[in-house]
Write a protein that holds these residues in place. Sequence first.
Motif, PDB file in Angstrom:
ATOM      1  N   GLY A 293       0.799  -1.202   0.000  1.00  0.00           N
ATOM      2  CA  GLY A 293       0.000   0.000   0.000  1.00  0.00           C
ATOM      3  C   GLY A 293       0.839   1.262   0.000  1.00  0.00           C
ATOM      4  O   GLY A 293       2.057   1.237   0.146  1.00  0.00           O
ATOM      5  N   PRO A 294       0.185   2.414  -0.155  1.00  0.00           N
ATOM      6  CA  PRO A 294       0.900   3.687  -0.210  1.00  0.00           C
ATOM      7  C   PRO A 294       1.402   4.122   1.158  1.00  0.00           C
ATOM      8  O   PRO A 294       0.821   3.782   2.193  1.00  0.00           O
ATOM      9  CB  PRO A 294      -0.173   4.650  -0.724  1.00  0.00           C
ATOM     10  N   ALA A 295       2.485   4.884   1.170  1.00  0.00           N
ATOM     11  CA  ALA A 295       3.010   5.419   2.418  1.00  0.00           C
ATOM     12  C   ALA A 295       2.111   6.551   2.895  1.00  0.00           C
ATOM     13  O   ALA A 295       1.547   7.308   2.111  1.00  0.00           O
ATOM     14  CB  ALA A 295       4.436   5.913   2.215  1.00  0.00           C
ATOM     15  N   VAL A 296       1.988   6.671   4.221  1.00  0.00           N
ATOM     16  CA  VAL A 296       1.183   7.718   4.835  1.00  0.00           C
ATOM     17  C   VAL A 296       2.098   8.571   5.709  1.00  0.00           C
ATOM     18  O   VAL A 296       3.018   8.056   6.345  1.00  0.00           O
ATOM     19  CB  VAL A 296       0.033   7.103   5.677  1.00  0.00           C
ATOM     20  N   ASP A 297       1.852   9.860   5.736  1.00  0.00           N
ATOM     21  CA  ASP A 297       2.651  10.793   6.528  1.00  0.00           C
ATOM     22  C   ASP A 297       2.710  10.326   7.984  1.00  0.00           C
ATOM     23  O   ASP A 297       1.665  10.094   8.600  1.00  0.00           O
ATOM     24  CB  ASP A 297       2.013  12.183   6.451  1.00  0.00           C
ATOM     25  N   PRO A 298       3.904  10.194   8.557  1.00  0.00           N
ATOM     26  CA  PRO A 298       4.019   9.765   9.956  1.00  0.00           C
ATOM     27  C   PRO A 298       3.304  10.697  10.929  1.00  0.00           C
ATOM     28  O   PRO A 298       2.996  10.300  12.054  1.00  0.00           O
ATOM     29  CB  PRO A 298       5.532   9.753  10.207  1.00  0.00           C
ATOM     30  N   GLY A 299       3.044  11.929  10.525  1.00  0.00           N
ATOM     31  CA  GLY A 299       2.364  12.861  11.413  1.00  0.00           C
ATOM     32  C   GLY A 299       0.856  12.768  11.380  1.00  0.00           C
ATOM     33  O   GLY A 299       0.169  13.412  12.186  1.00  0.00           O
ATOM     34  N   ALA A 300       0.306  11.971  10.474  1.00  0.00           N
ATOM     35  CA  ALA A 300      -1.153  11.850  10.378  1.00  0.00           C
ATOM     36  C   ALA A 300      -1.690  11.076  11.571  1.00  0.00           C
ATOM     37  O   ALA A 300      -1.151  10.037  11.947  1.00  0.00           O
ATOM     38  CB  ALA A 300      -1.544  11.160   9.084  1.00  0.00           C
ATOM     39  N   GLU A 301      -2.757  11.585  12.184  1.00  0.00           N
ATOM     40  CA  GLU A 301      -3.372  10.854  13.289  1.00  0.00           C
ATOM     41  C   GLU A 301      -4.379   9.833  12.786  1.00  0.00           C
ATOM     42  O   GLU A 301      -4.662   8.847  13.466  1.00  0.00           O
ATOM     43  CB  GLU A 301      -4.067  11.816  14.263  1.00  0.00           C
ATOM     44  N   ALA A 302      -4.895  10.046  11.609  1.00  0.00           N
ATOM     45  CA  ALA A 302      -5.871   9.109  11.046  1.00  0.00           C
ATOM     46  C   ALA A 302      -5.909   9.286   9.534  1.00  0.00           C
ATOM     47  O   ALA A 302      -5.542  10.340   9.007  1.00  0.00           O
ATOM     48  CB  ALA A 302      -7.262   9.346  11.638  1.00  0.00           C
ATOM     49  N   ALA A 303      -6.348   8.240   8.853  1.00  0.00           N
ATOM     50  CA  ALA A 303      -6.568   8.299   7.411  1.00  0.00           C
ATOM     51  C   ALA A 303      -7.923   7.670   7.111  1.00  0.00           C
ATOM     52  O   ALA A 303      -8.408   6.818   7.862  1.00  0.00           O
ATOM     53  CB  ALA A 303      -5.460   7.563   6.662  1.00  0.00           C
ATOM     54  N   LEU A 304      -8.516   8.108   6.012  1.00  0.00           N
ATOM     55  CA  LEU A 304      -9.767   7.530   5.537  1.00  0.00           C
ATOM     56  C   LEU A 304      -9.541   6.911   4.165  1.00  0.00           C
ATOM     57  O   LEU A 304      -8.928   7.532   3.285  1.00  0.00           O
ATOM     58  CB  LEU A 304     -10.859   8.592   5.411  1.00  0.00           C
ATOM     59  N   LEU A 305     -10.030   5.687   3.998  1.00  0.00           N
ATOM     60  CA  LEU A 305     -10.081   5.030   2.697  1.00  0.00           C
ATOM     61  C   LEU A 305     -11.541   5.017   2.261  1.00  0.00           C
ATOM     62  O   LEU A 305     -12.396   4.484   2.975  1.00  0.00           O
ATOM     63  CB  LEU A 305      -9.557   3.597   2.795  1.00  0.00           C
ATOM     64  N   VAL A 306     -11.816   5.594   1.112  1.00  0.00           N
ATOM     65  CA  VAL A 306     -13.199   5.794   0.690  1.00  0.00           C
ATOM     66  C   VAL A 306     -13.394   5.243  -0.717  1.00  0.00           C
ATOM     67  O   VAL A 306     -12.525   5.400  -1.577  1.00  0.00           O
ATOM     68  CB  VAL A 306     -13.566   7.294   0.716  1.00  0.00           C
TER      69      VAL A 306
END
Length: 538
Positions: A293-306
């Motif tokens: 899967g794609p990398a996510v910013d280490p600073g993100a508290e949450a992500a949404l997959l829609v």
Amino acid sequence: MPLPSLPPIHTDLLSRAVYAEGAGIARALPEAVMVARDASDVEAIVRWAAGRGQPVIARGSGSGMAGGAVGHGTILDLSRLDAIGDVDVPRRRVWAGAGAVRAAVDERARSHALRLPVDPSSGSFCTVGGMAATNAAGAHTLRYGAMRAWVTALDCVFDDGTRAVVRRGGPVPSEVPAVRRFLDRAHAAVLADGSRAVHAGVRKDSSGYALAEYARSGELVDLLVGSEGTLALFVGVEVALDPVPGATSSLLAEFSSLERAVDAATRARVAGASACELLDRTFLDVAAQGSAGPAVDPGAEAALLVEVEGADAVAAAEVARALAATFDRAGATRVRLALDPDAERELWELRHAASPILARLDPALKSMQFIEDGAVPPDRLPDYVRGVRRALEARGIRGVIFGHAGDAHVHVNPLVDVRLPDWRERVRGVLDDVTALVARLGGTLAGEHGDGRLRTPLLDRVWPESALRLFRLVKGAFDPRGILNPGVKVPLPEQRPIDEIKYDPSLPPLPAAARGALDAVERDRAYAMLRLSLLERR
């Protein structure tokens, strides 16, 4: 009329042991195992059990998380009732045996450009009977609702072995003694007071009996769906189908706070998204250890997959771009679009990245899903996620949090070190804290997996006594002998939520052949395999 001959009754330790565990944390060695060859076998077995006061626990693939298909008594394996009928294309309906695997039913429907929209993550091996029994849901419940909305008829065997089809919109089979008792003893009370047996604002709920749904519709199907084999056993299910969408597109949006992610999830639901999944910081940290899967910013508290749908690829892409702009306005720090199947597949790999990584961790760390199904009113979701984090951190337990953001429904994988002398006390403490949290936020302990034996003893903490009284009334009317899955929905005296845990190193070991078969089932996710056949291969 003479009974058909019973199928073999397996009472040897090895046969019983391969049914002692399922997908959840529970272990319970049954007294016996019987594998139904057809629906008439189920009638005969239930009559046999009724005459002896013998508990009967119906089981399909054993993939339930809450222990509803694992228990003492006689396990009745329904997995061989797997026939799938012809698809009625004009009416968009199909009949399937209770043991038919969801993926096979969906595949049959898709050959006619139709689908079964209810899609639990266990869809490749769970059975439609089990889905109806627990009111199963999944990622697309956001748009299409849970299993209850899609069940049009149930072929049922009641507590005395009487069999009847209960059809939505059809006459109630009042000639069945169990149904007659319900109509005489409980129907009026449920119509009068059942509408209040709800967790207000909760979008997904498979806890208790669906009294409010029955009070609203008067449809017996609505009451039976989600009853977890405690009111009747399902031997066949007719489901409604929906057209396959012309195309889909997906988005991955990152947020610096849970509040912004939840606000965006609400906007996605209003915009008609078909799925909206939450990946909490705990999940993203684990996923970052892999390469999927794609990398996510280490600073993100949450992500949404829609996911969104459209009549064709152009329409789906247009909806996705509009939603991306909405997420930008909601404070997303980054939004990525996937507008073709390959790009979507890569994006959704992130949702499935954690499980294989967890499997490679220290073998002493066991992923124990005992707080894995809570749902709360959507505006309370940030409070719930943070409360779960605190409960885990307070007892030194790492956990992975994810789930269905659009429905404010959260799954949790606590990672428990069973080498610690107080690990059971830590587990009980987390369960106690999270149960109190759910009650305080007005939520349910079971969004889509049912109560099982895990949550049934806790129902008095999240349901008022008026609802519990009606649960007991309904159960007593349908099953006065108490033989149908006792200890589920209505607790037994002194019943505990955490009893034998299959990962407990102090438990007596199961026979080696059974242990090997069960380990293979868990490792390969081969829950749809007939357990006795696994022994024959060893």
